[in-house]
Enzyme design. Structure first.
Site, PDB file in Angstrom:
ATOM      1  N   TRP A 219       1.007  -0.893  -0.060  1.00 33.07           N
ATOM      2  CA  TRP A 219      -0.029   0.186  -0.411  1.00 33.07           C
ATOM      3  C   TRP A 219       1.333   1.026   0.161  1.00 33.07           C
ATOM      4  O   TRP A 219       1.933   1.279   0.644  1.00 33.07           O
ATOM      5  CB  TRP A 219      -1.056   0.085   0.982  1.00 33.07           C
ATOM      6  CG  TRP A 219      -2.224   0.656   1.427  1.00 33.07           C
ATOM      7  CD1 TRP A 219      -1.807   2.154   0.482  1.00 33.07           C
ATOM      8  CD2 TRP A 219      -1.811   2.198   3.045  1.00 33.07           C
ATOM      9  NE1 TRP A 219      -2.683   2.955   0.851  1.00 33.07           N
ATOM     10  CE2 TRP A 219      -2.913   3.012   2.295  1.00 33.07           C
ATOM     11  CE3 TRP A 219      -1.929   2.049   3.850  1.00 33.07           C
ATOM     12  CZ2 TRP A 219      -3.529   4.249   3.437  1.00 33.07           C
ATOM     13  CZ3 TRP A 219      -1.646   2.139   4.866  1.00 33.07           C
ATOM     14  CH2 TRP A 219      -2.696   3.331   4.029  1.00 33.07           C
ATOM     15  N   SER A 220       0.185   1.813  -0.899  1.00 31.17           N
ATOM     16  CA  SER A 220       1.394   3.685  -0.777  1.00 31.17           C
ATOM     17  C   SER A 220       2.288   3.451  -1.284  1.00 31.17           C
ATOM     18  O   SER A 220       3.080   2.623  -2.334  1.00 31.17           O
ATOM     19  CB  SER A 220       0.510   4.150   0.945  1.00 31.17           C
ATOM     20  OG  SER A 220       1.330   5.461   0.428  1.00 31.17           O
ATOM     21  N   TYR A 221       3.327   3.749   0.018  1.00 27.29           N
ATOM     22  CA  TYR A 221       4.487   4.728   0.236  1.00 27.29           C
ATOM     23  C   TYR A 221       5.077   3.014  -0.569  1.00 27.29           C
ATOM     24  O   TYR A 221       6.524   2.209  -0.518  1.00 27.29           O
ATOM     25  CB  TYR A 221       5.741   4.820   1.113  1.00 27.29           C
ATOM     26  CG  TYR A 221       6.803   4.951   1.217  1.00 27.29           C
ATOM     27  CD1 TYR A 221       6.997   5.829   0.844  1.00 27.29           C
ATOM     28  CD2 TYR A 221       7.960   3.915   1.787  1.00 27.29           C
ATOM     29  CE1 TYR A 221       8.755   6.066   1.477  1.00 27.29           C
ATOM     30  CE2 TYR A 221       9.171   4.377   1.636  1.00 27.29           C
ATOM     31  CZ  TYR A 221       9.311   5.536   1.505  1.00 27.29           C
ATOM     32  OH  TYR A 221      10.896   5.979   1.298  1.00 27.29           O
TER      33      TYR A 221
ATOM     34  N   GLY B 122       4.928   0.474  -2.399  1.00 27.35           N
ATOM     35  CA  GLY B 122       4.896  -0.048  -3.081  1.00 27.35           C
ATOM     36  C   GLY B 122       6.306   0.677  -3.939  1.00 27.35           C
ATOM     37  O   GLY B 122       7.329  -0.432  -4.589  1.00 27.35           O
TER      38      GLY B 122
ATOM     39  N   HIS C  87      -7.773   6.786  -0.605  1.00 31.17           N
ATOM     40  CA  HIS C  87      -6.011   6.619  -0.532  1.00 31.17           C
ATOM     41  C   HIS C  87      -6.040   4.697  -0.564  1.00 31.17           C
ATOM     42  O   HIS C  87      -5.172   4.016  -0.059  1.00 31.17           O
ATOM     43  CB  HIS C  87      -5.553   7.476  -0.163  1.00 31.17           C
ATOM     44  CG  HIS C  87      -3.954   6.694  -0.507  1.00 31.17           C
ATOM     45  ND1 HIS C  87      -3.582   7.061  -1.388  1.00 31.17           N
ATOM     46  CD2 HIS C  87      -2.906   6.786   0.582  1.00 31.17           C
ATOM     47  CE1 HIS C  87      -1.784   6.304  -1.223  1.00 31.17           C
ATOM     48  NE2 HIS C  87      -1.170   6.590  -0.329  1.00 31.17           N
TER      49      HIS C  87
END
Length: 323
Positions: free
Chosen positions: A148-150, A152, A298
């Site tokens: 998730w998010s960072y 990646g 998000h």
């Protein structure tokens, strides 16, 4: 979060100690969109906590849920978050019956160690080695990575350093896979900088964390869930957040060369990373599948968990059948 009373009580107690009733009252007084209701109470989900040491000596907290004989899923959370972010997956009875689910607190987050110094956070190698250490330490057989998010970037670090041979698939969830285009970043992406998550001073630091958390959701969590989220966000110190900032994200060639099933999930109302980021990831990885969530911000795994869990289960079954 509310689905595991033992974890939830500890997190809420910590949040109350760190944040204080005055802050919670102040944040609750702001006009916000309607809240995502808490899930109905369930039996306490059993889990196995364990620490795994990374090669540079950082202790990583891991939490294992579900069927120990099932296909493995390894969940990686975002910037300043924690394993508790995945509560609506880890406590889902259907997922727990079928899959071995492991969530970790990334270094500097949650209950993992928080050493000081950029050497522990800036190099991509340390993040890659953390993932490898958890896979090896827990004996995960070709897990599906869910980032998730960072996270990646953490997935990109792992692929760059260690390749994809130990994985069965990857699910990018509103995840950063490159820094190449300003159109990939939404109007609230700046909250990850000095105006919010990296604000100096305790007042700015807390208020910035509140504003960033609010921006993660198109439909807000209920007050109890938000309190828990705020508590575990505050466990990531300023120096850790600063260590994560400004790291390169040169993964384009790695993604182009990837020959692995990939699912890209993304909320269309995301104000931090736009759907252009998701479309780039899906277009760059050969054969990747794109799944957009029209009503989510998000965090579609929190805002639309029934659909997210169904798609994740289907993806894991698909990649395991293809082995």
């Amino acid at each position: 979060m509310d689905g595991n009373p033992g974890i939830r009580r500890r997190a809420i107690g910590l949040g109350s100690a760190v944040i204080g009733a005055g802050l919670l009252a102040a944040t609750g007084s702001r006009a916000q969109p309607a809240a995502v209701p808490s899930a109905p109470p369930t039996e306490k989900a059993p889990y196995n906590p364990r620490f795994v040491a990374s090669p540079d000596g950082v202790r990583l907290a891991t939490y294992e849920f579900g069927n120990p004989q099932g296909p493995a899923i390894l969940f990686l959370h975002g910037f300043a978050q924690a394993a508790l972010s995945w509560d609506r997956q880890l406590r889902d009875p259907a997922l727990a019956r079928e899959f071995r689910m492991v969530a970790i607190d990334l270094r500097g987050h949650g209950m993992s160690a928080k050493p000081e110094g950029d050497a522990f956070y800036k190099p991509g190698q340390v993040w890659a080695d953390d993932v490898k250490a958890v896979i090896a330490g827990l004996g995960l057989q070709r897990p599906v990575l869910v980032g998730w998010s960072y996270a990646g970037r953490v997935v990109g670090d792992y692929l760059t350093a260690h390749g994809a041979s130990a994985l069965a698939g990857i699910n990018y969830v509103d995840a950063s896979s490159t820094l190449g285009n300003a159109a990939f970043f939404g109007p609230d992406a700046g909250l990850l900088g000095p105006s919010a998550m990296l604000a100096p001073g305790i007042d700015g630091f807390i208020d910035g964390t509140v504003r960033f958390l609010r921006s993660c959701f198109a439909t807000q969590p209920d007050p109890a869930d938000f309190q828990t989220m705020l508590a575990f966000n505050m466990l990531a110190p300023h120096y850790v957040r600063a260590g994560l900032a400004g790291r390169p994200a040169n993964y384009d060639e790695v993604l182009k060369a990837l020959r692995l099933p990939v699912l890209v999930s993304h909320g269309e109302k995301d104000r931090i990373l736009t759907t252009a980021m998701a479309r780039f990831t899906a277009a760059t990885v050969p054969g990747a599948t794109l799944s957009l969530y029209p009503e989510s911000g998000h965090a579609p795994f929190w805002e639309e968990p029934a659909r997210f869990n169904r798609e994740l289960a289907g993806f894991v079954r698909q990649v395991q059948a293809a082995r």
